[in-house]
Scaffold this active site. Structure first.
Site, PDB file in Angstrom:
ATOM      1  N   ASP A 110       0.805  -1.232   0.000  1.00 27.46           N
ATOM      2  CA  ASP A 110       0.000   0.000   0.000  1.00 27.46           C
ATOM      3  C   ASP A 110       0.831   1.272   0.000  1.00 27.46           C
ATOM      4  O   ASP A 110       0.345   2.334   0.360  1.00 27.46           O
ATOM      5  CB  ASP A 110      -0.959   0.002   1.200  1.00 27.46           C
ATOM      6  CG  ASP A 110      -0.244  -0.229   2.525  1.00 27.46           C
ATOM      7  OD1 ASP A 110       0.998  -0.286   2.533  1.00 27.46           O
ATOM      8  OD2 ASP A 110      -0.932  -0.347   3.554  1.00 27.46           O
ATOM      9  N   LYS A 163       5.549   1.704  15.538  1.00 26.15           N
ATOM     10  CA  LYS A 163       4.460   2.495  16.123  1.00 26.15           C
ATOM     11  C   LYS A 163       4.791   3.000  17.538  1.00 26.15           C
ATOM     12  O   LYS A 163       4.160   2.612  18.527  1.00 26.15           O
ATOM     13  CB  LYS A 163       3.159   1.680  16.165  1.00 26.15           C
ATOM     14  CG  LYS A 163       2.878   0.885  14.892  1.00 26.15           C
ATOM     15  CD  LYS A 163       1.742   1.418  14.082  1.00 26.15           C
ATOM     16  CE  LYS A 163       1.754   0.982  12.644  1.00 26.15           C
ATOM     17  NZ  LYS A 163       1.590  -0.390  12.294  1.00 26.15           N
TER      18      LYS A 163
HETATM   19  N1  GDD Z   1       0.945 -11.870   3.295  1.00 27.77           N
HETATM   20  C1  GDD Z   1       0.653 -11.161   4.365  1.00 27.77           C
HETATM   21  N2  GDD Z   1       0.245 -11.800   5.503  1.00 27.77           N
HETATM   22  N3  GDD Z   1       0.717  -9.817   4.298  1.00 27.77           N
HETATM   23  C2  GDD Z   1       0.399  -9.109   5.398  1.00 27.77           C
HETATM   24  C3  GDD Z   1      -0.035  -9.712   6.598  1.00 27.77           C
HETATM   25  C4  GDD Z   1      -0.106 -11.141   6.648  1.00 27.77           C
HETATM   26  O1  GDD Z   1      -0.459 -11.766   7.649  1.00 27.77           O
HETATM   27  N4  GDD Z   1      -0.305  -8.709   7.484  1.00 27.77           N
HETATM   28  C5  GDD Z   1      -0.046  -7.552   6.858  1.00 27.77           C
HETATM   29  N5  GDD Z   1       0.363  -7.782   5.588  1.00 27.77           N
HETATM   30  C6  GDD Z   1       0.749  -6.793   4.575  1.00 27.77           C
HETATM   31  C7  GDD Z   1      -0.264  -5.687   4.333  1.00 27.77           C
HETATM   32  O2  GDD Z   1      -1.133  -6.043   3.283  1.00 27.77           O
HETATM   33  C8  GDD Z   1       0.628  -4.530   3.908  1.00 27.77           C
HETATM   34  O3  GDD Z   1       0.950  -4.579   2.535  1.00 27.77           O
HETATM   35  C9  GDD Z   1       1.896  -4.776   4.701  1.00 27.77           C
HETATM   36  O4  GDD Z   1       1.879  -6.142   5.087  1.00 27.77           O
HETATM   37  C10 GDD Z   1       2.007  -3.871   5.944  1.00 27.77           C
HETATM   38  O5  GDD Z   1       0.820  -4.000   6.707  1.00 27.77           O
HETATM   39  P1  GDD Z   1      -0.042  -2.731   7.125  1.00 27.77           P
HETATM   40  O6  GDD Z   1      -1.200  -3.227   7.897  1.00 27.77           O
HETATM   41  O7  GDD Z   1      -0.297  -1.849   5.958  1.00 27.77           O
HETATM   42  O8  GDD Z   1       0.985  -2.059   8.142  1.00 27.77           O
HETATM   43  P2  GDD Z   1       1.089  -0.548   8.580  1.00 27.77           P
HETATM   44  O9  GDD Z   1       0.784   0.368   7.460  1.00 27.77           O
HETATM   45  O10 GDD Z   1       0.327  -0.362   9.844  1.00 27.77           O
HETATM   46  O11 GDD Z   1       2.675  -0.427   8.956  1.00 27.77           O
HETATM   47  C11 GDD Z   1       3.664  -0.913   8.064  1.00 27.77           C
HETATM   48  O12 GDD Z   1       3.878   0.016   7.015  1.00 27.77           O
HETATM   49  C12 GDD Z   1       4.427   1.294   7.413  1.00 27.77           C
HETATM   50  C13 GDD Z   1       4.619   2.121   6.141  1.00 27.77           C
HETATM   51  O13 GDD Z   1       3.412   2.346   5.545  1.00 27.77           O
HETATM   52  C14 GDD Z   1       4.984  -1.135   8.842  1.00 27.77           C
HETATM   53  O14 GDD Z   1       5.874  -1.780   7.966  1.00 27.77           O
HETATM   54  C15 GDD Z   1       5.593   0.186   9.332  1.00 27.77           C
HETATM   55  O15 GDD Z   1       6.858  -0.045   9.926  1.00 27.77           O
HETATM   56  C16 GDD Z   1       5.752   1.132   8.151  1.00 27.77           C
HETATM   57  O16 GDD Z   1       6.258   2.398   8.593  1.00 27.77           O
HETATM   58 MG    MG Z   2      -0.044   0.180   5.554  1.00 28.97          MG
END
Ligand code: GDD
Ligand code: MG
Length: 364
Positions: A110, A163
Protein backbone atom coordinates in the site's frame (compact mmCIF):
# COMPACT_ATOMS: atom_id res chain seq x y z
CA UNK A 1 16.33 -10.21 -9.38
CA UNK A 2 13.37 -11.26 -7.21
CA UNK A 3 10.76 -9.47 -5.14
CA UNK A 4 8.08 -10.35 -2.62
CA UNK A 5 5.04 -8.13 -2.18
CA UNK A 6 3.11 -8.42 1.10
CA UNK A 7 -0.50 -8.39 -0.01
CA UNK A 8 -2.14 -10.05 2.93
CA UNK A 9 -4.14 -8.28 5.58
CA UNK A 10 -7.81 -7.51 5.19
CA UNK A 11 -7.41 -3.85 4.32
CA UNK A 12 -10.03 -2.99 6.94
CA UNK A 13 -8.86 0.63 7.12
CA UNK A 14 -9.79 1.09 3.45
CA UNK A 15 -13.37 -0.13 3.91
CA UNK A 16 -15.89 0.08 2.32
CA UNK A 17 -13.77 -0.23 -0.85
CA UNK A 18 -12.03 -3.38 0.41
CA UNK A 19 -15.40 -5.06 1.00
CA UNK A 20 -15.54 -5.40 -2.80
CA UNK A 21 -11.93 -5.96 -3.85
CA UNK A 22 -8.66 -6.73 -2.05
CA UNK A 23 -6.66 -3.58 -1.21
CA UNK A 24 -3.93 -4.14 -3.83
CA UNK A 25 -6.55 -4.17 -6.60
CA UNK A 26 -8.19 -0.87 -5.59
CA UNK A 27 -7.34 1.56 -8.39
CA UNK A 28 -4.92 4.28 -7.47
CA UNK A 29 -4.75 6.86 -10.29
CA UNK A 30 -6.81 4.49 -12.46
CA UNK A 31 -4.47 1.49 -12.10
CA UNK A 32 -4.64 -1.13 -9.33
CA UNK A 33 -2.18 -0.19 -6.58
CA UNK A 34 -0.21 -3.34 -7.16
CA UNK A 35 0.17 -2.62 -10.87
CA UNK A 36 2.30 0.46 -10.08
CA UNK A 37 4.61 -1.73 -8.02
CA UNK A 38 4.83 -4.62 -10.48
CA UNK A 39 5.58 -2.21 -13.32
CA UNK A 40 8.32 -0.38 -11.37
CA UNK A 41 9.90 -3.68 -10.26
CA UNK A 42 9.90 -4.96 -13.85
CA UNK A 43 11.47 -1.73 -15.08
CA UNK A 44 14.25 -2.14 -12.53
CA UNK A 45 15.08 -5.58 -13.91
CA UNK A 46 13.13 -7.82 -11.53
CA UNK A 47 12.10 -11.03 -13.29
CA UNK A 48 10.27 -12.95 -10.55
CA UNK A 49 7.68 -11.58 -8.16
CA UNK A 50 6.08 -13.52 -5.30
CA UNK A 51 2.75 -12.24 -4.02
CA UNK A 52 2.23 -13.20 -0.39
CA UNK A 53 -1.55 -13.44 0.03
CA UNK A 54 -4.05 -14.63 2.59
CA UNK A 55 -7.19 -12.89 1.37
CA UNK A 56 -9.27 -13.50 -1.80
CA UNK A 57 -6.36 -14.92 -3.84
CA UNK A 58 -8.79 -16.12 -6.56
CA UNK A 59 -9.76 -12.57 -7.43
CA UNK A 60 -6.15 -11.53 -7.76
CA UNK A 61 -4.98 -14.38 -9.96
CA UNK A 62 -6.84 -13.20 -13.09
CA UNK A 63 -5.68 -9.59 -12.82
CA UNK A 64 -2.10 -10.55 -12.17
CA UNK A 65 -1.93 -12.85 -15.20
CA UNK A 66 -2.51 -9.76 -17.34
CA UNK A 67 0.27 -7.79 -15.66
CA UNK A 68 2.66 -10.71 -16.14
CA UNK A 69 2.26 -10.32 -19.89
CA UNK A 70 2.15 -6.54 -19.91
CA UNK A 71 5.27 -6.13 -17.76
CA UNK A 72 7.19 -9.26 -18.83
CA UNK A 73 7.64 -10.78 -15.34
CA UNK A 74 6.80 -14.08 -13.66
CA UNK A 75 4.33 -13.73 -10.82
CA UNK A 76 3.70 -16.56 -8.37
CA UNK A 77 1.28 -16.66 -5.46
CA UNK A 78 2.34 -17.80 -2.04
CA UNK A 79 -0.90 -18.47 -0.17
CA UNK A 80 -0.97 -18.55 3.63
CA UNK A 81 -3.37 -20.83 5.48
CA UNK A 82 -3.26 -18.45 8.43
CA UNK A 83 -1.98 -14.86 8.31
CA UNK A 84 1.80 -15.06 8.76
CA UNK A 85 2.39 -11.39 9.48
CA UNK A 86 5.04 -9.38 7.66
CA UNK A 87 8.02 -11.76 8.10
CA UNK A 88 6.41 -15.24 8.04
CA UNK A 89 5.58 -14.91 4.31
CA UNK A 90 9.30 -14.62 3.51
CA UNK A 91 9.91 -17.94 5.29
CA UNK A 92 6.97 -19.55 3.47
CA UNK A 93 8.46 -18.55 0.11
CA UNK A 94 12.04 -19.37 1.17
CA UNK A 95 12.69 -22.02 -1.48
CA UNK A 96 11.80 -19.65 -4.33
CA UNK A 97 13.50 -16.61 -2.83
CA UNK A 98 16.80 -18.29 -1.98
CA UNK A 99 17.32 -20.02 -5.32
CA UNK A 100 20.37 -17.81 -5.90
CA UNK A 101 22.44 -15.33 -3.88
CA UNK A 102 20.85 -12.18 -5.27
CA UNK A 103 19.22 -9.78 -2.84
CA UNK A 104 15.41 -9.64 -2.70
CA UNK A 105 13.11 -6.60 -2.76
CA UNK A 106 10.30 -6.72 -0.18
CA UNK A 107 7.33 -4.34 -0.41
CA UNK A 108 4.24 -3.44 1.56
CA UNK A 109 1.47 -3.37 -1.02
CA UNK A 110 0.00 0.00 0.00
CA UNK A 111 2.94 2.38 -0.38
CA UNK A 112 3.32 4.76 -3.30
CA UNK A 113 6.34 6.85 -4.31
CA UNK A 114 8.81 7.04 -7.19
CA UNK A 115 10.08 3.54 -6.42
CA UNK A 116 13.90 3.83 -6.29
CA UNK A 117 14.66 0.13 -6.90
CA UNK A 118 17.80 0.45 -9.04
CA UNK A 119 19.42 3.02 -6.77
CA UNK A 120 18.42 1.05 -3.70
CA UNK A 121 20.08 -2.11 -5.02
CA UNK A 122 23.28 -0.19 -5.74
CA UNK A 123 23.27 1.41 -2.27
CA UNK A 124 22.64 -1.97 -0.62
CA UNK A 125 25.52 -3.58 -2.48
CA UNK A 126 27.85 -0.71 -1.60
CA UNK A 127 27.42 -0.92 2.19
CA UNK A 128 27.55 -4.71 2.13
CA UNK A 129 25.30 -5.39 5.16
CA UNK A 130 22.37 -7.84 5.10
CA UNK A 131 19.39 -5.49 4.77
CA UNK A 132 18.36 -1.95 3.80
CA UNK A 133 15.14 -0.16 4.66
CA UNK A 134 13.86 2.74 2.52
CA UNK A 135 13.26 5.71 4.83
CA UNK A 136 11.19 8.86 4.53
CA UNK A 137 10.30 11.71 6.88
CA UNK A 138 6.75 12.30 8.11
CA UNK A 139 4.98 14.66 10.50
CA UNK A 140 3.07 11.94 12.33
CA UNK A 141 5.62 9.16 13.01
CA UNK A 142 3.53 7.30 15.59
CA UNK A 143 1.54 5.55 12.79
CA UNK A 144 4.72 3.97 11.39
CA UNK A 145 7.96 2.18 12.20
CA UNK A 146 10.60 4.70 13.28
CA UNK A 147 14.31 4.52 12.46
CA UNK A 148 17.04 5.85 14.75
CA UNK A 149 20.54 6.05 13.30
CA UNK A 150 23.90 5.16 14.76
CA UNK A 151 25.86 8.27 15.78
CA UNK A 152 29.08 7.30 14.05
CA UNK A 153 28.34 5.18 11.00
CA UNK A 154 26.23 6.95 8.37
CA UNK A 155 22.91 5.21 7.60
CA UNK A 156 23.50 2.33 10.03
CA UNK A 157 20.31 1.79 12.07
CA UNK A 158 20.78 1.76 15.82
CA UNK A 159 17.12 1.28 16.83
CA UNK A 160 13.87 0.40 15.07
CA UNK A 161 10.64 1.13 16.93
CA UNK A 162 7.33 0.04 15.42
CA UNK A 163 4.46 2.49 16.12
CA UNK A 164 6.22 4.32 18.99
CA UNK A 165 4.06 5.69 21.76
CA UNK A 166 6.65 8.31 22.66
CA UNK A 167 8.49 10.45 20.11
CA UNK A 168 11.78 8.89 19.03
CA UNK A 169 12.25 10.61 15.66
CA UNK A 170 10.46 11.35 12.42
CA UNK A 171 12.43 9.24 9.95
CA UNK A 172 10.23 6.24 9.24
CA UNK A 173 10.16 2.91 7.45
CA UNK A 174 8.62 3.51 4.01
CA UNK A 175 7.61 -0.18 3.74
CA UNK A 176 10.21 -1.02 1.05
CA UNK A 177 13.25 -3.18 1.77
CA UNK A 178 16.07 -5.03 0.10
CA UNK A 179 17.41 -8.06 1.97
CA UNK A 180 20.02 -10.70 1.37
CA UNK A 181 18.72 -14.31 1.28
CA UNK A 182 20.58 -14.87 4.60
CA UNK A 183 17.96 -12.72 6.38
CA UNK A 184 15.33 -15.43 5.76
CA UNK A 185 17.30 -17.86 7.92
CA UNK A 186 16.65 -15.50 10.87
CA UNK A 187 12.88 -15.94 10.46
CA UNK A 188 10.91 -18.80 12.01
CA UNK A 189 8.02 -20.58 10.26
CA UNK A 190 5.14 -18.99 12.26
CA UNK A 191 3.17 -15.72 12.25
CA UNK A 192 5.85 -13.13 12.85
CA UNK A 193 6.56 -9.45 12.24
CA UNK A 194 9.55 -8.21 10.27
CA UNK A 195 9.27 -4.87 12.05
CA UNK A 196 9.06 -6.21 15.62
CA UNK A 197 11.14 -9.37 15.38
CA UNK A 198 13.46 -9.45 12.38
CA UNK A 199 14.64 -5.83 12.28
CA UNK A 200 15.74 -5.83 15.96
CA UNK A 201 17.83 -8.97 15.29
CA UNK A 202 19.51 -7.23 12.36
CA UNK A 203 20.07 -4.09 14.43
CA UNK A 204 21.86 -6.15 17.10
CA UNK A 205 24.12 -7.60 14.40
CA UNK A 206 24.73 -4.09 12.92
CA UNK A 207 23.37 -5.39 9.63
CA UNK A 208 20.50 -2.96 8.97
CA UNK A 209 20.94 0.26 6.98
CA UNK A 210 18.52 2.88 5.73
CA UNK A 211 18.29 4.55 2.34
CA UNK A 212 16.75 8.03 2.19
CA UNK A 213 13.91 8.30 -0.29
CA UNK A 214 13.66 11.44 -2.41
CA UNK A 215 10.34 12.99 -3.33
CA UNK A 216 6.83 12.06 -2.28
CA UNK A 217 5.73 9.01 -0.31
CA UNK A 218 2.43 7.87 1.17
CA UNK A 219 0.85 4.77 2.69
CA UNK A 220 -2.50 4.87 0.91
CA UNK A 221 -4.13 2.19 3.06
CA UNK A 222 -6.80 4.51 4.51
CA UNK A 223 -9.20 6.95 2.81
CA UNK A 224 -7.71 10.24 4.04
CA UNK A 225 -4.21 9.14 3.04
CA UNK A 226 -5.50 7.64 -0.21
CA UNK A 227 -6.71 11.12 -1.18
CA UNK A 228 -3.51 12.83 0.01
CA UNK A 229 -1.45 10.23 -1.86
CA UNK A 230 -3.50 10.86 -5.00
CA UNK A 231 -2.68 14.61 -4.77
CA UNK A 232 1.04 13.85 -4.36
CA UNK A 233 1.05 11.39 -7.25
CA UNK A 234 -0.77 13.79 -9.57
CA UNK A 235 1.54 16.66 -8.72
CA UNK A 236 4.53 14.45 -9.40
CA UNK A 237 3.02 13.62 -12.83
CA UNK A 238 2.61 17.36 -13.40
CA UNK A 239 6.26 18.01 -12.46
CA UNK A 240 7.33 15.36 -14.96
CA UNK A 241 5.04 17.04 -17.53
CA UNK A 242 3.42 13.65 -18.05
CA UNK A 243 1.06 13.36 -21.00
CA UNK A 244 -1.14 11.10 -18.86
CA UNK A 245 -2.69 14.16 -17.19
CA UNK A 246 -5.74 15.72 -18.81
CA UNK A 247 -4.62 18.91 -20.61
CA UNK A 248 -5.36 22.12 -18.69
CA UNK A 249 -6.61 23.57 -21.99
CA UNK A 250 -9.85 21.58 -21.59
CA UNK A 251 -12.58 24.11 -20.70
CA UNK A 252 -13.77 22.17 -17.65
CA UNK A 253 -10.35 21.87 -16.01
CA UNK A 254 -9.99 23.97 -12.90
CA UNK A 255 -6.45 24.20 -11.55
CA UNK A 256 -4.80 21.19 -13.17
CA UNK A 257 -3.54 17.85 -11.77
CA UNK A 258 -6.53 16.02 -13.19
CA UNK A 259 -6.45 12.50 -14.62
CA UNK A 260 -9.53 11.51 -16.61
CA UNK A 261 -9.75 8.16 -18.37
CA UNK A 262 -10.36 8.70 -22.10
CA UNK A 263 -13.57 6.61 -21.94
CA UNK A 264 -15.16 8.89 -19.31
CA UNK A 265 -17.62 11.58 -20.44
CA UNK A 266 -17.76 15.07 -18.98
CA UNK A 267 -20.82 17.31 -19.53
CA UNK A 268 -21.13 21.05 -20.14
CA UNK A 269 -20.07 23.84 -17.73
CA UNK A 270 -18.27 21.56 -15.27
CA UNK A 271 -15.42 22.61 -12.98
CA UNK A 272 -13.09 19.65 -12.44
CA UNK A 273 -9.92 19.93 -10.33
CA UNK A 274 -7.50 20.43 -8.88
CA UNK A 275 -6.48 16.90 -7.83
CA UNK A 276 -9.14 14.71 -9.39
CA UNK A 277 -9.07 11.21 -10.87
CA UNK A 278 -12.01 9.98 -12.95
CA UNK A 279 -12.06 6.31 -13.98
CA UNK A 280 -13.14 4.48 -17.13
CA UNK A 281 -16.75 4.80 -18.34
CA UNK A 282 -17.73 7.38 -15.75
CA UNK A 283 -20.39 9.85 -16.80
CA UNK A 284 -20.19 13.35 -15.35
CA UNK A 285 -23.31 15.46 -15.93
CA UNK A 286 -23.58 19.19 -16.64
CA UNK A 287 -22.46 21.87 -14.19
CA UNK A 288 -20.72 19.36 -11.89
CA UNK A 289 -17.95 20.55 -9.56
CA UNK A 290 -15.34 17.99 -8.41
CA UNK A 291 -12.21 18.72 -6.43
CA UNK A 292 -9.68 16.58 -4.50
CA UNK A 293 -11.62 13.40 -5.23
CA UNK A 294 -11.43 10.02 -6.91
CA UNK A 295 -14.32 8.66 -8.98
CA UNK A 296 -13.88 4.94 -9.64
CA UNK A 297 -14.99 3.27 -12.85
CA UNK A 298 -18.55 3.11 -14.21
CA UNK A 299 -19.86 5.76 -11.84
CA UNK A 300 -22.32 8.48 -12.67
CA UNK A 301 -22.19 11.98 -11.18
CA UNK A 302 -25.40 13.77 -12.14
CA UNK A 303 -25.96 17.43 -13.06
CA UNK A 304 -24.86 20.12 -10.59
CA UNK A 305 -23.49 17.70 -7.99
CA UNK A 306 -20.66 19.11 -5.82
CA UNK A 307 -17.98 16.59 -4.78
CA UNK A 308 -14.98 17.38 -2.58
CA UNK A 309 -12.51 15.14 -0.65
CA UNK A 310 -14.51 12.05 -1.57
CA UNK A 311 -13.94 8.61 -3.05
CA UNK A 312 -16.85 7.37 -5.16
CA UNK A 313 -16.73 3.56 -5.45
CA UNK A 314 -17.38 1.61 -8.65
CA UNK A 315 -20.83 1.67 -10.35
CA UNK A 316 -22.17 4.32 -8.00
CA UNK A 317 -24.52 7.19 -8.70
CA UNK A 318 -24.44 10.65 -7.15
CA UNK A 319 -27.74 12.49 -7.66
CA UNK A 320 -28.42 15.96 -9.04
CA UNK A 321 -27.44 18.84 -6.71
CA UNK A 322 -26.04 16.30 -4.19
CA UNK A 323 -23.14 17.53 -2.07
CA UNK A 324 -20.38 15.18 -0.79
CA UNK A 325 -17.38 16.17 1.33
CA UNK A 326 -15.27 15.48 4.44
CA UNK A 327 -13.59 12.22 3.25
CA UNK A 328 -16.83 10.58 2.27
CA UNK A 329 -16.31 7.11 0.77
CA UNK A 330 -19.06 5.44 -1.24
CA UNK A 331 -18.68 1.68 -1.58
CA UNK A 332 -19.48 -0.21 -4.75
CA UNK A 333 -22.94 0.37 -6.30
CA UNK A 334 -24.13 3.09 -3.93
CA UNK A 335 -26.80 5.59 -4.88
CA UNK A 336 -26.95 9.04 -3.33
CA UNK A 337 -30.35 10.53 -4.10
CA UNK A 338 -30.82 14.02 -5.60
CA UNK A 339 -30.07 17.00 -3.33
CA UNK A 340 -28.64 14.86 -0.49
CA UNK A 341 -25.72 16.10 1.63
CA UNK A 342 -23.09 13.62 2.90
CA UNK A 343 -20.27 14.72 5.21
CA UNK A 344 -17.63 12.07 5.98
CA UNK A 345 -19.99 9.12 5.44
CA UNK A 346 -18.49 5.68 4.79
CA UNK A 347 -21.29 4.01 2.85
CA UNK A 348 -21.33 0.23 2.52
CA UNK A 349 -21.82 -1.39 -0.92
CA UNK A 350 -25.28 -1.50 -2.55
CA UNK A 351 -26.84 1.15 -0.26
CA UNK A 352 -29.12 3.96 -1.30
CA UNK A 353 -28.86 7.21 0.66
CA UNK A 354 -32.02 9.29 0.79
CA UNK A 355 -31.47 11.32 4.00
CA UNK A 356 -28.70 13.81 4.77
CA UNK A 357 -25.61 12.56 6.63
CA UNK A 358 -24.37 15.61 8.52
CA UNK A 359 -21.58 14.06 10.58
CA UNK A 360 -18.94 11.40 9.81
CA UNK A 361 -20.33 7.88 10.29
CA UNK A 362 -20.56 4.40 8.80
CA UNK A 363 -23.76 3.79 6.87
CA UNK A 364 -24.77 0.13 6.74
N1 GDD B 1 0.94 -11.87 3.30
C1 GDD B 1 0.65 -11.16 4.37
N2 GDD B 1 0.24 -11.80 5.50
N3 GDD B 1 0.72 -9.82 4.30
C2 GDD B 1 0.40 -9.11 5.40
C3 GDD B 1 -0.03 -9.71 6.60
C4 GDD B 1 -0.11 -11.14 6.65
O1 GDD B 1 -0.46 -11.77 7.65
N4 GDD B 1 -0.31 -8.71 7.48
C5 GDD B 1 -0.05 -7.55 6.86
N5 GDD B 1 0.36 -7.78 5.59
C6 GDD B 1 0.75 -6.79 4.57
C7 GDD B 1 -0.26 -5.69 4.33
O2 GDD B 1 -1.13 -6.04 3.28
C8 GDD B 1 0.63 -4.53 3.91
O3 GDD B 1 0.95 -4.58 2.53
C9 GDD B 1 1.90 -4.78 4.70
O4 GDD B 1 1.88 -6.14 5.09
C10 GDD B 1 2.01 -3.87 5.94
O5 GDD B 1 0.82 -4.00 6.71
P1 GDD B 1 -0.04 -2.73 7.12
O6 GDD B 1 -1.20 -3.23 7.90
O7 GDD B 1 -0.30 -1.85 5.96
O8 GDD B 1 0.98 -2.06 8.14
P2 GDD B 1 1.09 -0.55 8.58
O9 GDD B 1 0.78 0.37 7.46
O10 GDD B 1 0.33 -0.36 9.84
O11 GDD B 1 2.67 -0.43 8.96
C11 GDD B 1 3.66 -0.91 8.06
O12 GDD B 1 3.88 0.02 7.01
C12 GDD B 1 4.43 1.29 7.41
C13 GDD B 1 4.62 2.12 6.14
O13 GDD B 1 3.41 2.35 5.55
C14 GDD B 1 4.98 -1.13 8.84
O14 GDD B 1 5.87 -1.78 7.97
C15 GDD B 1 5.59 0.19 9.33
O15 GDD B 1 6.86 -0.05 9.93
C16 GDD B 1 5.75 1.13 8.15
O16 GDD B 1 6.26 2.40 8.59
MG1 MG C 1 -0.04 0.18 5.55
Amino acid sequence: MKALILVGGYGTRLRPLTLSVPKPLVEFANKPMIFHQVKALAEAGVTDIVLAVNYKPEVMVGALREYEKECGVNITFSVEEEPLGTAGPLKLAESVLTKNDEPIFVLNSDVICDYPFKDLAAFHKAHGAEATIVATKVDEPSKYGVIVHDRDIPNLIDRFVEKPVEFVGNRINAGIYIINPSVISLIEMRPTSIEKETFPLLVDKKQLYSYDLEGYWMDVGQPKDFLSGTCLYLSSLAKKESSALTPTSEPFINGGNVLIDPTAKVGKDCKIGPNVVIGPNCVIGDGVRIQRSVILKNSNIKDHAWVKSTIVGWNSTVGKWARLEGVTVLGEDVTVKDEIYVNGGKVLPHKSISANVDTPQIIM
